[in-house]
Design an enzyme around this catalytic site. Structure first.
Site, PDB file in Angstrom:
ATOM      1  N   SER A  19       0.850  -1.197   0.000  1.00 43.93           N
ATOM      2  CA  SER A  19       0.000   0.000   0.000  1.00 43.93           C
ATOM      3  C   SER A  19       0.880   1.239   0.000  1.00 43.93           C
ATOM      4  CB  SER A  19      -0.886   0.016   1.245  1.00 43.93           C
ATOM      5  OG  SER A  19      -1.403   1.325   1.421  1.00 43.93           O
ATOM      6  N   HIS A  44      -1.270  -1.378  -4.213  1.00 40.70           N
ATOM      7  CA  HIS A  44      -2.524  -1.058  -3.517  1.00 40.70           C
ATOM      8  C   HIS A  44      -2.611   0.463  -3.329  1.00 40.70           C
ATOM      9  CE1 HIS A  44      -5.949  -2.117  -0.921  1.00 40.70           C
ATOM     10  NE2 HIS A  44      -5.528  -1.161  -0.104  1.00 40.70           N
ATOM     11  N   ASP A  46      -4.838   3.493  -1.892  1.00 36.27           N
ATOM     12  CA  ASP A  46      -5.890   3.807  -0.913  1.00 36.27           C
ATOM     13  C   ASP A  46      -6.464   5.199  -1.132  1.00 36.27           C
ATOM     14  OD1 ASP A  46      -6.007   1.517   0.939  1.00 36.27           O
ATOM     15  OD2 ASP A  46      -3.898   1.995   1.305  1.00 36.27           O
ATOM     16  N   MET A  48      -9.021   8.030   0.016  1.00 36.20           N
ATOM     17  CA  MET A  48      -9.794   8.474   1.185  1.00 36.20           C
ATOM     18  C   MET A  48     -10.341   9.874   0.928  1.00 36.20           C
ATOM     19  SD  MET A  48      -7.322   7.171   4.238  1.00 36.20           S
ATOM     20  CE  MET A  48      -6.487   5.586   4.146  1.00 36.20           C
ATOM     21  N   HIS A  83      -8.460   0.861  -3.766  1.00 37.39           N
ATOM     22  CA  HIS A  83      -9.340   0.643  -2.614  1.00 37.39           C
ATOM     23  C   HIS A  83     -10.029   1.968  -2.310  1.00 37.39           C
ATOM     24  CE1 HIS A  83      -9.487  -0.196   2.047  1.00 37.39           C
ATOM     25  NE2 HIS A  83     -10.679  -0.028   1.518  1.00 37.39           N
ATOM     26  N   MET A  85     -12.214   4.327  -0.323  1.00 37.83           N
ATOM     27  CA  MET A  85     -12.839   4.608   0.976  1.00 37.83           C
ATOM     28  C   MET A  85     -13.532   5.948   0.823  1.00 37.83           C
ATOM     29  SD  MET A  85      -9.645   3.266   3.271  1.00 37.83           S
ATOM     30  CE  MET A  85      -8.530   3.276   1.866  1.00 37.83           C
ATOM     31  N   MET A 154     -11.165  -6.054   5.816  1.00 43.22           N
ATOM     32  CA  MET A 154     -10.373  -5.097   6.595  1.00 43.22           C
ATOM     33  C   MET A 154     -10.026  -5.721   7.945  1.00 43.22           C
ATOM     34  SD  MET A 154      -9.961  -2.537   4.615  1.00 43.22           S
ATOM     35  CE  MET A 154      -9.022  -1.554   5.801  1.00 43.22           C
ATOM     36  N   ASP A 192      -6.441  -6.522   4.495  1.00 43.62           N
ATOM     37  CA  ASP A 192      -5.835  -5.184   4.535  1.00 43.62           C
ATOM     38  C   ASP A 192      -5.797  -4.660   5.969  1.00 43.62           C
ATOM     39  OD1 ASP A 192      -5.008  -2.594   4.051  1.00 43.62           O
ATOM     40  OD2 ASP A 192      -6.698  -2.065   2.751  1.00 43.62           O
TER      41      ASP A 192
HETATM   42  C1  DX5 Z   1      -6.104   1.595   5.756  1.00 46.20           C
HETATM   43  C2  DX5 Z   1      -5.723   1.217   4.354  1.00 46.20           C
HETATM   44  C3  DX5 Z   1      -4.588   0.270   4.267  1.00 46.20           C
HETATM   45  C4  DX5 Z   1      -3.307   0.744   4.897  1.00 46.20           C
HETATM   46  C5  DX5 Z   1      -2.706  -0.457   5.573  1.00 46.20           C
HETATM   47  O1  DX5 Z   1      -7.310   2.245   5.748  1.00 46.20           O
HETATM   48  O2  DX5 Z   1      -6.816   0.624   3.667  1.00 46.20           O
HETATM   49  O3  DX5 Z   1      -4.376  -0.188   2.945  1.00 46.20           O
HETATM   50  O4  DX5 Z   1      -2.365   1.284   4.005  1.00 46.20           O
HETATM   51  O5  DX5 Z   1      -1.606  -0.042   6.287  1.00 46.20           O
HETATM   52  P1  DX5 Z   1      -0.785  -1.010   7.239  1.00 46.20           P
HETATM   53  O6  DX5 Z   1      -0.311  -2.160   6.382  1.00 46.20           O
HETATM   54  O7  DX5 Z   1       0.292  -0.134   7.738  1.00 46.20           O
HETATM   55  O8  DX5 Z   1      -1.748  -1.502   8.293  1.00 46.20           O
HETATM   56 ZN    ZN Z   2      -6.384  -0.319   1.668  1.00 43.76          ZN
END
Ligand code: DX5
Ligand code: ZN
Length: 235
Positions: A19, A44, A46, A48, A83, A85, A154, A192
């Site tokens: 990620s 990956h 992310d 947000m 991903h 969010m 998750m 994840d």
């Molecule tokens: C959190 C993200 C993850 C995040 C995981 O909301 O969806 O993908 O990057 O980070 P680690 O591996 O540090 O838990």
């Molecule tokens: Zn993620």
């Protein structure tokens, strides 16, 4: 940068998806290249929105800018695993498809019309996934499992990297593995949050085949050493 380009997950049933949430945002293109040369199978990404989750990251323009960097030294494309969010889902999902995403996953509780959102992604020729928060039930899978390519469990609450793995995710993964096997479909089971070399085997034993890891990889100077440790643990 590491010269030894392995990406051995291409031949393994297990995939490692670093990620870039934990990468150096000032040098994202180089970070993507470096982690691919260290053996990443997927990137990956992310997304947000400071609405569905209390944090804000990057959008389709960054995905598009990174796309040319998402390939091995031999020029083989490495999938971008988006991903989302965010809420609402559909309009930005379409923008990510146009920006070069290979897989797009969203949280069913973020969409008013889950089936429509899946169709919106698939109509662009992109693989679609559903993401389940730690306290989110799996009921929606009864009506969608025939439509999707990926289920993402998750193992932390979404929004931030570097959190601790929530153990109840293991039972959920076991449950989803049974649903996937019963469906007879080719669906990846991704996990994840809080994944590291020390716990990845337990997560695989529960039934996962695809592992997101942010801080465990980007928080160390030698990405290849971490990815190699993860592959050794996976066996
Ligand atoms: C959190 C993200 C993850 C995040 C995981 O909301 O969806 O993908 O990057 O980070 P680690 O591996 O540090 O838990
Ligand atoms: Zn993620």
């Amino acid at each position: 940068m590491h010269v030894n380009c392995d990406n051995s997950g291409m031949t393994s049933r297990f995939k490692i998806a670093p990620s870039i949430l934990s990468a150096d945002f000032a040098r994202l293109g180089d970070e993507v290249k470096t982690v691919i040369h260290a053996g990443a199978d997927w990137i990956h990404f992310d997304v947000m929105d400071n609405h569905y989750v209390p944090n804000l990251t990057f959008g389709p323009m960054i995905c598009q800018a990174l796309k040319p960097h998402a390939k091995t030294a031999a020029g083989v494309a490495v999938p971008i695993d988006v991903h989302l969010m965010i809420s609402p889902v559909d309009a930005l999902a379409a923008s990510f498809a146009e920006a070069g995403a290979d897989l797009i996953s969203f949280h069913p509780d973020a969409s008013g019309h889950v089936h429509r959102s899946i169709q919106a992604i698939k109509s662009k020729g992109v693989k679609a996934g559903l993401v389940f928060n730690p306290a989110e039930p799996l009921d929606v899978l009864e009506w969608t499992i025939d439509e999707i390519d990926l289920i993402l469990i998750m193992s932390v609450n979404p929004g931030f990297g570097g959190q601790s793995f929530i153990d109840s995710a293991l039972r959920k993964i076991e449950h989803v593995r049974k649903l996937i096997d019963a469906s007879g479909r080719d669906i990846r089971l991704e996990v994840d949050g809080g994944i590291k070399a020390e716990n990845i085997r337990r997560v695989a034993d529960a039934g996962a085949d695809t592992f997101v890891a942010g801080s465990a990889i980007f928080g160390k100077p030698d990405y290849k050493a971490v990815i190699d440790q993860m592959r050794v643990a996976l066996g």
